[in-house]
Design a protein around this motif. Structure first.
Motif, PDB file in Angstrom:
ATOM      1  N   PHE A   1       0.853  -1.197   0.000  1.00  0.00           N
ATOM      2  CA  PHE A   1       0.000   0.000   0.000  1.00  0.00           C
ATOM      3  C   PHE A   1       0.887   1.245   0.000  1.00  0.00           C
ATOM      4  N   PRO A   2       0.324   2.397  -0.395  1.00  0.00           N
ATOM      5  CA  PRO A   2       1.143   3.615  -0.520  1.00  0.00           C
ATOM      6  C   PRO A   2       1.749   4.044   0.817  1.00  0.00           C
ATOM      7  N   ASP A   3       2.853   4.772   0.731  1.00  0.00           N
ATOM      8  CA  ASP A   3       3.478   5.275   1.975  1.00  0.00           C
ATOM      9  C   ASP A   3       2.625   6.345   2.642  1.00  0.00           C
ATOM     10  N   ILE A   4       1.888   7.088   1.822  1.00  0.00           N
ATOM     11  CA  ILE A   4       0.972   8.084   2.374  1.00  0.00           C
ATOM     12  C   ILE A   4      -0.434   7.580   2.093  1.00  0.00           C
ATOM     13  N   THR A   5      -1.128   7.218   3.155  1.00  0.00           N
ATOM     14  CA  THR A   5      -2.430   6.592   2.956  1.00  0.00           C
ATOM     15  C   THR A   5      -3.171   6.568   4.277  1.00  0.00           C
ATOM     16  N   TYR A   6      -4.308   5.906   4.295  1.00  0.00           N
ATOM     17  CA  TYR A   6      -5.095   5.766   5.515  1.00  0.00           C
ATOM     18  C   TYR A   6      -4.225   5.052   6.550  1.00  0.00           C
ATOM     19  N   SER A   7      -4.056   5.670   7.703  1.00  0.00           N
ATOM     20  CA  SER A   7      -3.052   5.151   8.632  1.00  0.00           C
ATOM     21  C   SER A   7      -3.524   3.954   9.446  1.00  0.00           C
ATOM     22  N   PHE A   8      -4.654   3.381   9.078  1.00  0.00           N
ATOM     23  CA  PHE A   8      -5.087   2.152   9.748  1.00  0.00           C
ATOM     24  C   PHE A   8      -4.495   0.913   9.068  1.00  0.00           C
ATOM     25  N   TYR A   9      -4.032   1.040   7.804  1.00  0.00           N
ATOM     26  CA  TYR A   9      -3.590  -0.158   7.066  1.00  0.00           C
ATOM     27  C   TYR A   9      -2.439  -0.877   7.770  1.00  0.00           C
ATOM     28  N   ASP A  10      -1.424  -0.116   8.189  1.00  0.00           N
ATOM     29  CA  ASP A  10      -0.299  -0.796   8.846  1.00  0.00           C
ATOM     30  C   ASP A  10      -0.684  -1.309  10.234  1.00  0.00           C
ATOM     31  N   VAL A  11      -1.666  -0.668  10.852  1.00  0.00           N
ATOM     32  CA  VAL A  11      -2.138  -1.141  12.165  1.00  0.00           C
ATOM     33  C   VAL A  11      -2.775  -2.528  12.021  1.00  0.00           C
TER      34      VAL A  11
END
Lengths: 383, 383
Positions: A134-144
């Motif tokens: 996924f993009p480095d700048i994106t919805y910050s829930f993805y890495d969570v």
């Protein structure tokens, strides 16, 4: 107009607090039962400040209420219904959505907001050994979510202008996810780019998070009939003014939705409660109201873009219900804190590449007018 | 009383269907994107048949409506609130529960029914390599959650009389969970046995699923202050007549609840919607109504036990809002199907050790009267 008339200082300051998390010993040695506990570093939602007289432009809510039919549907629920479990299949709401989008009911999944749909999708579809992209700048829930489930992932840098380079996604991977329009940038990607990514990845599920698509983007809906591995995720929280009711959904192939249903029924049989099922169906039923509301939000957005530009801001050409802007002279964090002090809540992300930007939700014309007056005054005083 | 007057045949037959699950290829070879999909074999909830004129005694719902204050609270919600995200911390409802049980707010967790609380608890606390232990006859969602997350587990046989032998739980394990009273047997375990299990397992989290405790059981609440590793899980679906609203909660040490909050905020920030938060608080506020309703359910239960005994049934001394009974001459499945054909829905589990039993929820006195009349007639005709 006196700013103080509509803005009340709330006396708080500083960056948003993290949600309460009890006493933790993340960095210490865990003993006894704590050794079996999952290490989770939670997502930080935007603040939900209480009290009146604030201007809330920080979580991309809709400034307009839902149509009258929604409240009526909830108020008409009877006491005897409250005692019974709701339909675990959420059949009526799924059928409404199916009819609205011209697909079969078996191609619609519903959940407790799009976060629930996405959390279950990560669990269902990203179960291989290869990294999810996924993009480095994106919805910050993805890495969570990836961290929660122990899913390997790799973030892919967006170009300088915050657009996706589709070639970056043409490599071995365990799944792909990105929002369109992206959050928090508002940048909309064209359909042919999305199709190129989906077509190049028959061995992975590609999730397009269309939380903001209703505000003027072109949905990937037409691609669904051609690609079995494409999942579109949507929400009632933004365009349909129902953040308080928690309704999200996904559209995809029967096979994809079937797998998601299996995991959902392995997690919680009854996720959608009675009021959310009733409210969701009533929202879909009032199309003219929906269209008019969207028109108002996008009209105010375009006006706000121009006004901010006049104040020296620059930013993306957002197609969402927010703008993403930066000022050449004043640090975004200073603006964020000054606005907060004045009772105007916007979102600031202290992250690489975007820490010069503010994400400002589109409120009513009056709210945005108050924001602009404050900014004009603040910028003048700083000079 | 004419049975036909209150019972309408619904024309259906056979055992409950499994929830729809799309096209699956569980046993076939998976290709392409399907190789990354999680294999989930879902829990089968009790049927939620539509239409009137049926007697629904199959999912342990409360036959009485919630107190008037609950409906009032939901109906008083305003349109402007619908557009905003609810409090992600569910602070007001957690505080209500904290005050009610005499603990601090930081010791209360809330979720979308107790299934949500339990699903997140499995994910949070059963993250070690050793097997989690639970009874062989128990809530049939436990093994589903374990399988969903790949948690090793071992089922521990109950004694012949369906009670727990606490010595079976005094061995190395990765966690322990059991309902008290147990489901579907209704058997209540005494507090000293529960304490013995918790005390013997300082290296594991012990979850006592108290979904049915309000119907006359002694809660393990007094143990909470002494054992940091004890989690109690409750629900508003049974004793509080709010199955339709989806409200569950857990009580435990600050540390335990803190870890659970971290996982919850890593899954979905906003799980509890506006109506459920309002309804939950309003339910807690009307204690006299709650007590009176519990009195009615337990009174009918004791009467039904005696009447069933008179018809030749035997069963456990259930302390839940259901009875668990077997007939010496008529197979439980025959009874289940005959009742279903007559529009009376009860629960039958085609599983080892309990396939001679029916679980019958306690409805109103009128509903139970109709059940007893039908059974009497059916048993007479079979002779």
């Amino acid at each position: 107009m006196e700013i103080s008339a509509i803005i009340k200082r709330n006396g708080k300051n500083g960056l948003p607090d993290k949600p309460e998390a009890g006493e933790k010993e993340r960095n210490g040695l865990r003993m006894g039962w704590e050794k079996n506990v999952r290490n989770a570093v939670p997502y930080t939602p935007g603040e939900q400040p209480g009290g009146g007289n604030i201007i809330k432009l920080n979580t991309n809510e809709n400034p307009y209420p839902p149509p009258p039919g929604v409240l009526e549907a909830v108020r008409n629920l009877e006491a005897a219904q409250y005692s019974l479990y709701p339909d675990p299949d959420a059949g009526a709401l799924r059928q409404c959505l199916a009819d609205y989008y011209g697909v079969e009911k078996e191609r619609v999944f519903v959940g407790v907001g799009s976060d629930d749909v996405l959390a279950l999708s990560f669990l269902t579809f990203f179960n291989g050994g290869r990294p999810v992209l996924f993009p480095d700048i994106t919805y910050s829930f993805y890495d969570v979510w990836a961290n929660l489930y122990g899913i390997p992932y790799r973030t892919v840098p967006l170009r300088e202008d915050f657009t996706i380079d589709e070639k970056d996604y043409m490599c071995e991977n365990g799944g792909i996810i990105f929002p369109n329009p992206n959050a928090p940038t508002g940048v909309l990607e064209p359909l042919d780019k999305i199709e190129a990514i989906v077509r190049a990845n028959p061995n992975a599920v590609v999730i397009v998070d269309e939380a903001y698509i209703d505000f003027g983007g072109e949905s990937a809906l037409p691609l669904l009939d051609r690609y079995e591995n494409l999942l579109l995720v949507r929400t009632f929280s933004k365009s349909r003014s129902l953040a308080g009711l928690r309704i999200g959904f996904a559209l995809g192939s029967k096979k994809l939705i079937g797998y998601l249903q299996d995991v959902k029924f392995s997690f919680n049989s009854y996720t959608m409660n009675l009021p959310s099922l009733a409210a969701g169906a009533a929202s879909i039923a009032d199309e003219p109201y929906f269209r008019e509301q969207l028109r108002k939000v996008t009209q105010v957005r375009e006006w706000v873009k121009k006004e901010l530009q006049a104040l020296g801001f620059s930013g993306t050409d957002s197609r969402s219900n927010f703008v993403f802007v930066t000022h050449p002279k004043i640090p975004a964090k200073d603006l964020f804190l000054a606005l907060r002090e004045a009772g105007i809540y916007v979102r600031y992300f202290e992250k690489p590449r975007i820490d010069r930007y503010l994400r400002i939700s589109i409120g009513t014309r009056e709210q945005m007018h108050a924001l602009l007056i404050f900014l004009k005054q603040y910028i003048t005083e700083r000079k």
